[in-house]
Design a protein around this motif. Structure first.
Motif, short mmCIF file in Angstrom:
data_model
loop_
_atom_site.label_atom_id
_atom_site.label_comp_id
_atom_site.label_asym_id
_atom_site.label_seq_id
_atom_site.Cartn_x
_atom_site.Cartn_y
_atom_site.Cartn_z
N GLU A 133 3.17 27.53 -38.73
CA GLU A 133 4.15 27.57 -38.04
C GLU A 133 5.17 28.88 -38.36
N LYS A 136 3.53 31.80 -36.92
CA LYS A 136 3.78 31.95 -35.41
C LYS A 136 5.00 32.84 -35.23
N GLN A 137 6.02 32.44 -35.94
CA GLN A 137 7.25 32.95 -35.80
C GLN A 137 7.48 34.24 -36.34
N LYS A 140 5.80 36.88 -33.82
CA LYS A 140 6.11 36.75 -32.19
C LYS A 140 6.94 37.92 -32.01
N ASP A 184 11.80 28.48 -32.22
CA ASP A 184 11.62 28.51 -30.85
C ASP A 184 12.86 28.07 -30.05
N ASP A 530 -0.82 39.20 -37.30
CA ASP A 530 -1.48 38.36 -37.93
C ASP A 530 -2.17 38.70 -39.11
#
Length: 567
Positions: A133, A136-137, A140, A184, A530
């Motif tokens: 998680e 992902k943050q 982004k 999110d 990434d």
């Protein structure tokens, strides 16, 4: 009644007992709160069990044999957030995470901690979901942070916060931006809710660190350590604490006058990592001089209203108030005031109602050994100026003073035996991570007479830092063992795991640019690829795993010291 010999009525005894007991809505005292004491008893069971399994001990450890192990960190934005995930993952794989009693953080590492402690049993689970998680943050696109819808959300939240009774600043806006960068959607989480993650001693106790500052003073001249736990928020110097859910509410003489809703944790994260609180003096201090450690400048160089004696010739702080020397005070001129203001004014500071409002220092307070432990500001020799009870406490990122979260863990009441010092400081000079520890933290604690091991490097290490160092001073009572793990890319370039060499196609995975001006890991970076995220995560984990023997050696030494104290 005492003169006549008569027996006073029963209600007078009740009235006397009521007068003798002062009920306050805050706690004064340098001891630990009852909730933390209860947590420590529960946590010992986890630590004792983990140590027994790791070292294959033939018997259970007694309570007095269980060492207190603490993790401290440095800041560094997204870099320190990612690095802490990797370090914790390494400790988890070594079964050493359950040996840790405290985790303290500042700046970017508070982002990791706040995310983990939403899960009441995070350290008892696999960390992959939390790390996924976070990745992902971290990867982004952040441009949505400035969208029209987001701006409307910021305005609505700040207006609501102002209506609740808070004094809003740009730091609150920054906190809302952090909320977007790390989540999110809206994050309703509050710091006091992290008590659920401590109810059975199942996780280390988190401590978040900030410093309190004042207008017209540089951070070097006036700063006071503030610690935040799920139980309390307090100023270390004064031994003054309020319940975490009451932080930000209005107090007077220790009584709660107006209870405000507890802040969401994003507002606290804005304060803990307030990069916008820099001033010109600190910018000047970031300019290194050739062949010298980084230089910091004090407002003592600025024209001062105190003419006799000059501040740069001020003697050592006295130990008793009656030893203060008479001083000639001349009001500052307009040029002096303007220059000082230009150098010391910060762009923005988090403002919270001062829970010490209405108090003045007692005459004997200056003799208190715990107060003297943190007595390090230019106002400490003038108690009438020190405690003038400003309406607001101004708080900033502790990294603007010393980029380390170690201060609360050096309180003698916490009896920390081992410090795992995770440094995420990088720079153009190879030994920069070490200079923060040696020239700032170690020097500061030495001046304050706080037990801390002597830090030194060989000439070879100054050129090429190793992945792990152990510093200890067995002759200094109460001195913790420090395991120093800087963020360096050494053997990781050739090994993807301890003892496992990279093949030709895997060499690229060990290449990280941590020092150049074009590094993807610079402090102000808010987005990683990434690939960059994975490399940094893997490096942090590897450096823990590759130095497991040194970490275990320090833990064994700490257990031996504990046994010797019992004899």
């Amino acid at each position: 009644y005492s003169t006549t010999g008569e027996t006073p009525p029963a209600y007078l005894f009740y009235f006397q007992r009521t007068l003798e007991t002062v009920y306050l809505d805050m706690r004064f005292g340098f001891n630990l709160c009852s909730e933390e004491m209860a947590f420590l008893e529960k946590r010992k069971r986890y630590v004792a069990s983990a140590l027994k399994n790791v070292f294959h001990l033939p018997h259970d450890l007694q309570d007095q044999e269980v060492p207190v192990v603490a993790i401290i960190t440095t800041g560094g934005g997204l870099k320190s957030m990612t690095g802490l995930y990797g370090s914790l993952m390494g400790l988890k794989k070594l079964n050493l995470l359950d040996c840790v009693t405290y985790i303290s953080g500042l700046s970017g590492t508070t982002w990791t901690m706040a995310n983990l402690y939403r899960d009441a049993y995070w350290s008892q689970k696999d960390l992959d979901s939390h790390i996924g998680e976070a990745q992902k943050q971290a990867t982004k696109c952040k441009m949505g942070c400035f969208s029209m819808d987001r701006m409307k959300y910021y305005n609505k939240q700040l207006c609501q916060r102002k209506e609740e009774g808070y004094r809003t600043s740009f730091i609150d806006l920054w906190g809302l931006m952090i909320e977007y960068l790390l989540n999110d959607g809206k994050d309703p989480h509050k710091l006091s809710e992290q008590q659920e993650a401590l109810c059975d001693g199942q996780n280390p106790l988190p401590i978040y660190v900030s410093v309190c500052v004042r207008d017209s003073y540089s951070t070097n001249d006036f700063k006071e350590w503030v610690e935040f736990t799920p139980y309390e928020v307090g100023l270390l110097k004064y031994g003054a604490f309020v319940r975490t859910e009451h932080f930000g509410s209005e107090f007077f003489m220790g009584r709660l006058l107006k209870k405000l809703p507890e802040s969401r944790i994003c507002y606290l994260q804005g304060m803990w990592s307030s990069i916008f609180s820099v001033n010109l003096l600190q910018i000047w201090g970031l300019t290194p001089l050739a062949g010298q450690p980084e230089r910091s400048i004090s407002w003592q160089a600025v024209p001062s209203p105190v003419l006799s004696p000059p501040l740069d010739e001020e003697p050592a702080l006295p130990t008793r108030p009656h030893e203060l020397r008479t001083r000639l005070y001349t009001p500052p001129g307009p040029l002096s005031s303007a220059l000082r203001g230009a150098l010391t004014d910060r762009f923005s500071v988090a403002q919270h109602h001062n829970f010490l409002k209405g108090y003045q220092l007692h005459n004997s307070y200056m003799d208190n050994e715990h107060f003297c432990r943190w007595k390090d500001t230019v106002l400490d020799s003038r108690p009438n100026q020190l405690m003038q009870s400003p309406d607001q406490l101004g708080m900033i990122d502790a990294g603007f003073f010393i980029n380390t979260s170690s201060a609360p863990l050096l309180r003698p009441q916490r009896e920390v035996d081992v410090i795992i010092y995770l440094s995420y400081t990088t720079g153009s000079h190879t030994s920069k991570p070490f200079s923060v520890l040696q020239y700032k933290a170690c020097k500061y604690y030495s001046e304050q007479k706080i037990p801390f091991p002597t830090i030194s490097l060989t000439d070879e290490d100054k050129k090429n830092l190793k992945e792990c160092y152990i510093f200890q001073d067995s002759d200094l009572p109460g001195c913790p063992i420090v395991i120093f793990l800087p963020l360096v890319n050494d053997t990781f370039q050739e090994y993807k795991a301890p003892g496992v060499k990279r093949c030709c196609s895997e060499m690229e995975g060990g290449q990280l640019d941590l020092t150049s001006s074009c590094s993807p890991y610079c402090m102000f970076s808010v987005r990683y690829t990434d690939e960059n995220y994975s490399k940094l995560l893997n490096l942090s984990e590897y450096n823990i795993l590759n130095n497991s023997q040194m970490i275990m050696q320090a833990l064994q030494t700490a257990m031996q010291r504990r046994r010797q104290k019992m004899c």
